[in-house]
Design an enzyme around this catalytic site. Structure first.
Site, PDB file in Angstrom:
ATOM      1  N   LYS A  69       2.892  11.864  -3.171  1.00 27.74           N
ATOM      2  CA  LYS A  69       1.991  13.019  -3.205  1.00 27.74           C
ATOM      3  C   LYS A  69       2.660  14.191  -3.926  1.00 27.74           C
ATOM      4  CE  LYS A  69      -0.713  15.737   0.199  1.00 27.74           C
ATOM      5  NZ  LYS A  69      -1.230  15.707   1.603  1.00 27.74           N
ATOM      6  N   SER A  92     -12.579  10.226  -4.402  1.00 26.71           N
ATOM      7  CA  SER A  92     -13.147  10.333  -3.065  1.00 26.71           C
ATOM      8  C   SER A  92     -12.269  11.172  -2.157  1.00 26.71           C
ATOM      9  CB  SER A  92     -13.366   8.958  -2.455  1.00 26.71           C
ATOM     10  OG  SER A  92     -12.140   8.333  -2.209  1.00 26.71           O
ATOM     11  N   SER A 139      -4.289  14.603   7.016  1.00 28.90           N
ATOM     12  CA  SER A 139      -4.219  14.314   5.580  1.00 28.90           C
ATOM     13  C   SER A 139      -3.609  12.965   5.204  1.00 28.90           C
ATOM     14  CB  SER A 139      -3.469  15.418   4.846  1.00 28.90           C
ATOM     15  OG  SER A 139      -4.199  16.607   4.937  1.00 28.90           O
TER      16      SER A 139
END
Ligand code: NAG
Ligand code: NAG
Ligand code: NAG
Ligand code: NAG
Ligand code: NAG
Ligand code: NAG
Ligand code: NAG
Ligand code: NAG
Ligand code: NAG
Ligand code: NAG
Length: 560
Positions: free
Chosen positions: A135, A205, A229
Site C-alpha cells: 500500500k 472498487s 481498511s
C-alpha cells in the site's frame, strides 16, 4: 537463434508501447535470455499455476523445479509473443482498475539477484523470489514514492525503508510496486470516495491492495487498517485479509492515522498465503514500541502450521447479534442469510456456537463521537512525528495545519469538491495525544472495545472468537487494537437492487458484489483465528465460485 528471436520480438512489439514507459527497460532482455534458454532446456515436466489463483506454495514449487524464475514472474520485455507475468497483468488491467500507482524500476534487477541466490542454493525464506505489492502509505527507500495518495508527499524521502519493507526484502520478496489507496488511508474528507487518491485516481472498487491481490497482479499485497481498511477491501474483493493485533507488526515509517489503532497486514487469495506473509512481517521492532508489548518477542507462533482443517474443532464461538440488529439494512437479507448458513458450517466443523454474546456498549458506541476524537488527537501528533522523520520534505510540511493548507491550495487535490472536513474537525477540537483531555477520552473509547465490546464478550462467555458479517466486524476491534481475519463468504445474488453511497455513488451492493465473514479474537490470537479461518475456508471455497467482470489473461506459460 532463440536469443535473437526473443529479442527481436521484444524490441519490435514493445519498444514503443511498454518499454517507452520507462518502467522496465528492454535492454535487460539480453542479460537474461541465455540463462532462461538453458534452464528451460533442462526442464521437461512443468505445470504453470493460473496466476489468478496461484498460491505461494505453487509458485515456490515452480521456482524450485526451475520451471520459471523470479525474473519470469516480473519481467515484461524478455519475452516472446503475447506477454509476461505480473507486470504484464498489471498493464492489462490498470487503466481500468487503477490499482497500482507505480512499478518498481528495480524489480527485475532484484528478481535477478534472488534467482542467482536460488541457483546458489541460498534461500532467504519460504517466499523467496515472490513479487508483492504494498500500500502506498508504507515507506520504501528506493525509486518508489510513498505519498499516502497525496501530492503533499510527492518526492518526500524517508530516512530508510519502513521496518515492514525491510522485512519483506530480508525474506526475499520482491516489492513490485505500490498500490493505490483511499487518500491518507481515508482520513481527510467526509465527502470523498473510498479508493480515491489525488495521486493515484479512483480504484475500480476498493483499495488497490485488495484489487491487486484478487486479480493476481502479485502473489499477495499488504494493506493497513485503522478501522476497516484491510478487512473491507478484502471482503469486497473476495479475498482473505488479516488485520493483526496492533503491535504484532511494526508501523515504523508507515504514514499514520493513529498509533493506537494502525496496523499493517496481509491481503491474499488464501488463508495460508496470508499466514505466510504475516509470518514475514510480524515481530518486535525497537522503532515501534507498541511491538514491544507483544508476548512473543522474537519467538512468533507458526502461523502457517496453524492452517489446519481441525482449526474449528472444540472452539467456542460467539455471535453478537445486537451488532447485526443495529447495523443491518434492508438490502442485506442475502448477506445475513449467507452468514447464518456459515454458522452451520462452523458448528459442523466441531465448534460450539453461543448466540447473543452481545457487545453491551454497542448502541452507545455506534452514536458516540469519542472514537473519532481519539483518532483526531492521535493523527495530529502522529502525522507531525512522521513528517519530522522525513529526510526530504519537498513541501516543507510539519503539521496537519501545513498539510491542510497544501491540500486546499493544490488543484489536483480536488478541493473543495472533496473537502478536508476530517482535518477541520480534528483541528477545531484542538486536542492532540499529549493534551490533558486525551487520556479520559481514550479510556472511554477503550471501554467500547473492552468490557463493553469484543474483549468483554470473549471473557464473559469464555469464547475463542466471535464472528460477524465483515461489514459489521471492524469498528469495535479497532478501538482496542484487536485482530480480525476475514474470509470470502458469498456475493449478492441476481435481483439485488443496486445500493450506492453518496456523494460519489460508488456501488456498495449489487448482484455479484462479494461479502465476507470475520473471525475476531483476543489480542495476539492470530494463530487461533488463522486456524478457524482456514478450517472455514477449506470447507466452503467460496472464492472460486464467484465471477469477476474483468480479469487479466497473461499467464506464466505465455512467458516461459
Ligand atoms: C509429470 O507430472 C505429472 C503430474 O504432476 C505426473 O503425473 C507425470 O508422471 C510426470 N511425468 C514425468 C515424465 O515426470
Ligand atoms: C495505473 O493507473 C493510474 C491511474 O490512471 C496511474 O496513475 C498509474 O500510473 C497506473 N499505474 C501503472 C503501473 O501504469
Ligand atoms: C553465487 O555464488 C557465486 C560463486 O560462489 C558468487 O560469486 C556469487 O556472488 C553468488 N551470487 C549470489 C547472488 O549470492
Ligand atoms: C511508547 O513511547 C512513547 C513515547 O516515547 C510513550 O509515550 C508510550 O507510552 C510508549 N508506548 C508503549 C506501548 O510502550
Ligand atoms: C442480544 O441482541 C439480540 C438482538 O438485538 C437480542 O434479541 C437479544 O435479546 C440480546 N441478548 C442479550 C443476552 O442481551
Ligand atoms: C448506528 O449508526 C448508524 C449510522 O450512524 C445509524 O443509522 C443507526 O441507527 C445506529 N444504530 C443504533 C442502534 O443506534
Ligand atoms: C443513534 O442515532 C440514530 C440517528 O442517527 C438514532 O436513530 C438512534 O436512535 C440512536 N441510537 C441510540 C442508542 O441513541
Ligand atoms: C500538542 O499539544 C500541546 C499543547 O497541549 C502542544 O504544546 C504541542 O505542540 C502539540 N503537538 C502537536 C504535534 O501538535
Ligand atoms: C463536499 O463538501 C464541500 C464543502 O462542504 C462542497 O463544496 C462540495 O460540493 C462537496 N462535494 C460533494 C461531491 O458533495
Ligand atoms: C445472474 O445473472 C447473470 C447475467 O445475467 C447470469 O449469467 C447468471 O447465470 C445469473 N446467476 C444466477 C445464479 O442466476
Amino acid at each position: 537463434m532463440a536469443l535473437l528471436h526473443v529479442g527481436a520480438v521484444c524490441l519490435a512489439l514493445w519498444s514503443f508501447v511498454l518499454c517507452s514507459t520507462g518502467i522496465v527497460q528492454c535492454r535487460v532482455l539480453w542479460r537474461f535470455a541465455d540463462r532462461t534458454a538453458a534452464a528451460s532446456a533442462s526442464v521437461t515436466n512443468c505445470t504453470y499455476p493460473d496466476l489468478i489463483s496461484a498460491t505461494a506454495d505453487e509458485l515456490e514449487s515452480g521456482l524450485k523445479g526451475g520451471c520459471f524464475s523470479s525474473v519470469d514472474l516480473v519481467n515484461q520485455c524478455r519475452l516472446s509473443r503475447s506477454a509476461q507475468a505480473y507486470i504484464a497483468r498489471i498493464q492489462e488491467v490498470n487503466s481500468t482498475v487503477h490499482a497500482v500507482t507505480e512499478l518498481n524500476p528495480q524489480a527485475v534487477e532484484i528478481a535477478e539477484q534472488l534467482d542467482q541466490e536460488r541457483k546458489n542454493g541460498s534461500l532467504r525464506g519460504p517466499l523467496h523470489g515472490l513479487p508483492v505489492l504494498i500500500k502506498g502509505n508504507i515507506a520504501t527507500q528506493d525509486e518508489l514514492q510513498t505519498t499516502a495518495g497525496s501530492y503533499a508527499l510527492l518526492n518526500a524521502q524517508p530516512p530508510s525503508d519502513s521496518t515492514i519493507a525491510a522485512k519483506l526484502r530480508q525474506a526475499g520478496l520482491i516489492i513490485l510496486g505500490k498500490a493505490d489507496l483511499s487518500q491518507w488511508a481515508n482520513f481527510r474528507s467526509f465527502n470523498s470516495s473510498n479508493g480515491w487518491s489525488a495521486y493515484g485516481g479512483q480504484v475500480g472498487s476498493s483499495s488497490g491492495s485488495g484489487v491487486a491481490s484478487d486479480l493476481g497482479l502479485a502473489f499477495a499485497a499488504l494493506g493497513t487498517e485503522t478501522s476497516g481498511s484491510i478487512v473491507s477491501p478484502s471482503e469486497v474483493n473476495n479475498i482473505v485479509g488479516i488485520k493483526p493485533t496492533v503491535g504484532l507488526a511494526s508501523r515504523y515509517l508507515v504514514v499514520p492515522i493513529s498509533e493506537r489503532q494502525d496496523t499493517v497486514g496481509p491481503m491474499a487469495r488464501t488463508v495460508k498465503d496470508a499466514a505466510q506473509l504475516l509470518q514475514v512481517i510480524a515481530g518486535p521492532d525497537p522503532k515501534d514500541n507498541y511491538t514491544l508489548a507483544s508476548p512473543f518477542g522474537s519467538n512468533l507462533p507458526d502461523y502457517v502450521a496453524a492452517c489446519k482443517l481441525t482449526g474449528l474443532q472444540g472452539k467456542r464461538i460467539g455471535i453478537p447479534r445486537n451488532v447485526i440488529a443495529a447495523l443491518q439494512e434492508d438490502y442485506m437479507g442475502p448477506y445475513i442469510a449467507a452468514f447464518n448458513a456459515a454458522v452451520s458450517v462452523i458448528a459442523a466443523a466441531g465448534a460450539t456456537i453461543i448466540d447473543n454474546t452481545n457487545f453491551t456498549a454497542f448502541d452507545t458506541f455506534n452514536n458516540s463521537t469519542v472514537p473519532d476524537s481519539v483518532l483526531f488527537a492521535d493523527f495530529i501528533s502522529d502525522l507531525a512525528t512522521y513528517l519530522s522523520e522525513l529526510k526530504t520534505n519537498p513541501n516543507n510540511l510539519h503539521s496537519l495545519e501545513d498539510v491542510r493548507a497544501f491540500t486546499q491550495h493544490f488543484p489536483l487535490e480536488d478541493y473543495p469538491a472533496r473537502d478536508t472536513a476530517v482535518w477541520d474537525a480534528a483541528l477545531a477540537a484542538g486536542i492532540n495525544n499529549t493534551s490533558p483531555q486525551f487520556w479520559p477520552l481514550y479510556q472511554q473509547n477503550r471501554y467500547f472495545g473492552d468490557e463493553g465490546g469484543v474483549l468483554g464478550a470473549l471473557k464473559k462467555y469464555n469464547l475463542d472468537a466471535v464472528i460477524l458479517p465483515t461489514d459489521f466486524a471492524y469498528p469495535v476491534p479497532a478501538v482496542v487494537g484487536a485482530p480480525i481475519v476475514t474470509v470470502p463468504l458469498g456475493a449478492y445474488p441476481n435481483g439485488t437492487a443496486v445500493q450506492r453511497s453518496p456523494p460519489w455513488n460508488l456501488v456498495e451492493a449489487a448482484p455479484g458484489i462479494p461479502f465476507g465473514i470475520s473471525f475476531m479474537g483476543p489480542l495476539w490470537s492470530e494463530e487461533s483465528l488463522i486456524g478457524m479461518a482456514y478450517a472455514f475456508e477449506q470447507r466452503t471455497l467460496v472464492r472460486d465460485k464467484l465471477k469477476r467482470y474483468i480479469e487479466p489473461h497473461t499467464q506464466l506459460k505465455d512467458v516461459v
